[in-house]
Motif scaffolding. Structure first.
Motif, PDB file in Angstrom:
ATOM      1  N   THR A 236      -2.934  10.959  -6.143  1.00 27.27           N
ATOM      2  CA  THR A 236      -3.543  10.755  -7.461  1.00 27.27           C
ATOM      3  C   THR A 236      -2.491  10.769  -8.564  1.00 27.27           C
ATOM      4  O   THR A 236      -2.528   9.940  -9.488  1.00 27.27           O
ATOM      5  CB  THR A 236      -4.600  11.846  -7.732  1.00 27.27           C
ATOM      6  N   GLU A 237      -1.541  11.706  -8.483  1.00 27.01           N
ATOM      7  CA  GLU A 237      -0.473  11.794  -9.496  1.00 27.01           C
ATOM      8  C   GLU A 237       0.411  10.549  -9.464  1.00 27.01           C
ATOM      9  O   GLU A 237       0.794  10.025 -10.519  1.00 27.01           O
ATOM     10  CB  GLU A 237       0.354  13.057  -9.259  1.00 27.01           C
ATOM     11  N   LYS A 238       0.706  10.066  -8.267  1.00 27.05           N
ATOM     12  CA  LYS A 238       1.497   8.836  -8.149  1.00 27.05           C
ATOM     13  C   LYS A 238       0.754   7.665  -8.792  1.00 27.05           C
ATOM     14  O   LYS A 238       1.359   6.856  -9.506  1.00 27.05           O
ATOM     15  CB  LYS A 238       1.788   8.526  -6.677  1.00 27.05           C
ATOM     16  N   GLN A 239      -0.553   7.593  -8.536  1.00 25.71           N
ATOM     17  CA  GLN A 239      -1.329   6.497  -9.100  1.00 25.71           C
ATOM     18  C   GLN A 239      -1.386   6.570 -10.616  1.00 25.71           C
ATOM     19  O   GLN A 239      -1.319   5.536 -11.302  1.00 25.71           O
ATOM     20  CB  GLN A 239      -2.746   6.494  -8.519  1.00 25.71           C
ATOM     21  N   HIS A 240      -1.490   7.788 -11.166  1.00 23.03           N
ATOM     22  CA  HIS A 240      -1.469   7.942 -12.625  1.00 23.03           C
ATOM     23  C   HIS A 240      -0.164   7.396 -13.204  1.00 23.03           C
ATOM     24  O   HIS A 240      -0.166   6.703 -14.232  1.00 23.03           O
ATOM     25  CB  HIS A 240      -1.620   9.415 -13.011  1.00 23.03           C
ATOM     26  N   LEU A 241       0.946   7.694 -12.555  1.00 22.25           N
ATOM     27  CA  LEU A 241       2.251   7.218 -13.031  1.00 22.25           C
ATOM     28  C   LEU A 241       2.352   5.701 -12.918  1.00 22.25           C
ATOM     29  O   LEU A 241       2.849   5.033 -13.836  1.00 22.25           O
ATOM     30  CB  LEU A 241       3.377   7.893 -12.245  1.00 22.25           C
ATOM     31  N   LEU A 242       1.875   5.141 -11.804  1.00 20.92           N
ATOM     32  CA  LEU A 242       1.895   3.684 -11.637  1.00 20.92           C
ATOM     33  C   LEU A 242       1.020   3.012 -12.701  1.00 20.92           C
ATOM     34  O   LEU A 242       1.385   1.957 -13.235  1.00 20.92           O
ATOM     35  CB  LEU A 242       1.412   3.287 -10.243  1.00 20.92           C
TER      36      LEU A 242
END
Length: 282
Positions: A236-242
């Motif tokens: 989820t955190e990776k997706q927020h950054l992307l």
């Protein structure tokens, strides 16, 4: 240990059954920065988890989980291919990733450029320029390892390239708008695709193509790891950054504010920054 493992039959993603290669696993671990001691420990802990016919995907997952406990930054490098797979599906993260790989080699790049061709208007994924020449680059992202780019892709790109290659400022003269078309993919090309591109003067870049010039080699050479490789961030955190158009680990260096914005808790930020520093700080 190695002799027993070498006799094991495993199942590739294609469904093909082959003998397990300890040598290939050692090589991939060594290329990820693992020491001889770490490699031996991975093999020791991996062996009890193996069984006849085990899919290669499960072997990777077990090896990654073991490596993650031993060295997070090494595990991040080991998961590079999977990390690149996680850049989709919107397309933009992979296009930015490709542009960054070119920028560090002296190209200037633009992403998502609309250009009128002789027949129709085209959106070019990446336009790159260097030494007075311009390149039209199509990025083909796949989310599965075994999905290859076949001959239809370079043929399609060549037709687009021909439509936008030249612009006619007057009735009797033309100027070269693009000098070459490129296709960049995160997997591999079929033999026919490579043969056609060579004949048509298209430049292909794949996961390990051309030799010493593929995506994996470029990432390792310039430490341009996608943030999706990081083991300390959740999906989820990776997706927020992307979603914020952050793609590379290096963009997170010393940048607590970005991590806060992505929802990373204070108590974990230090471990994330440590992994980023070990992976690409140098």
């Amino acid at each position: 240990m190695a002799e027993t493992m070498e006799q094991l039959v495993i199942t590739k993603a294609s469904g093909e059954h082959v003998l397990f290669s300890v040598g290939k696993l050692k090589l991939s671990l060594r290329k990820s920065g693992a020491s001889d001691e770490v490699i031996q420990e991975v093999l020791r802990l991996l062996e009890p988890k193996l069984y006849e016919g085990i899919p290669t995907k499960k072997i990777y997952k077990h090896a990654f989980a073991i490596l993650k406990k031993l060295s997070k930054s090494t595990a991040a490098r080991y998961s590079l291919k999977q990390g690149v797979m996680q850049l989709g599906p919107s397309g933009f993260p992979f296009e930015k990733f490709v542009a960054e790989l070119l920028n560090v080699q002296g190209y200037t790049t633009e992403i998502g450029v609309f250009i009128d061709g002789q027949c129709v208007r085209h959106e070019i994924d990446v336009v790159a320029s260097k030494d007075g020449k311009r390149y039209m680059i199509e990025c083909k992202y796949h989310n599965l390892h075994h999905n290859k780019s076949d001959v239809k892709i370079p043929m399609y790109i060549q037709s687009r390239f021909k439509d936008v290659e030249k612009v006619w400022p007057s009735e009797h003269e033309f100027e070269i708008r693009f000098h070459q078309g490129w296709v960049v993919t995160n997997t591999r090309f079929t033999e026919d695709a490579i043969r056609y591109a060579s004949c048509a003067n298209l430049h292909l870049v794949g996961w390990d193509f051309p030799h010493k010039g593929g995506i994996k080699d470029m990432v390792d050479s310039f430490a341009l790891y996608p943030l999706t490789c990081l083991t300390t961030l959740s999906h989820t955190e990776k997706q927020h950054l992307l979603d914020m158009r952050v793609v590379l680990c290096k963009e997170l260096l010393h940048n607590e504010a970005l991590l806060h914005k992505a929802g990373v808790r204070d108590k974990r930020i230090h471990s994330v920054l440590d992994e980023v520093e070990n992976l690409c700080g140098s």
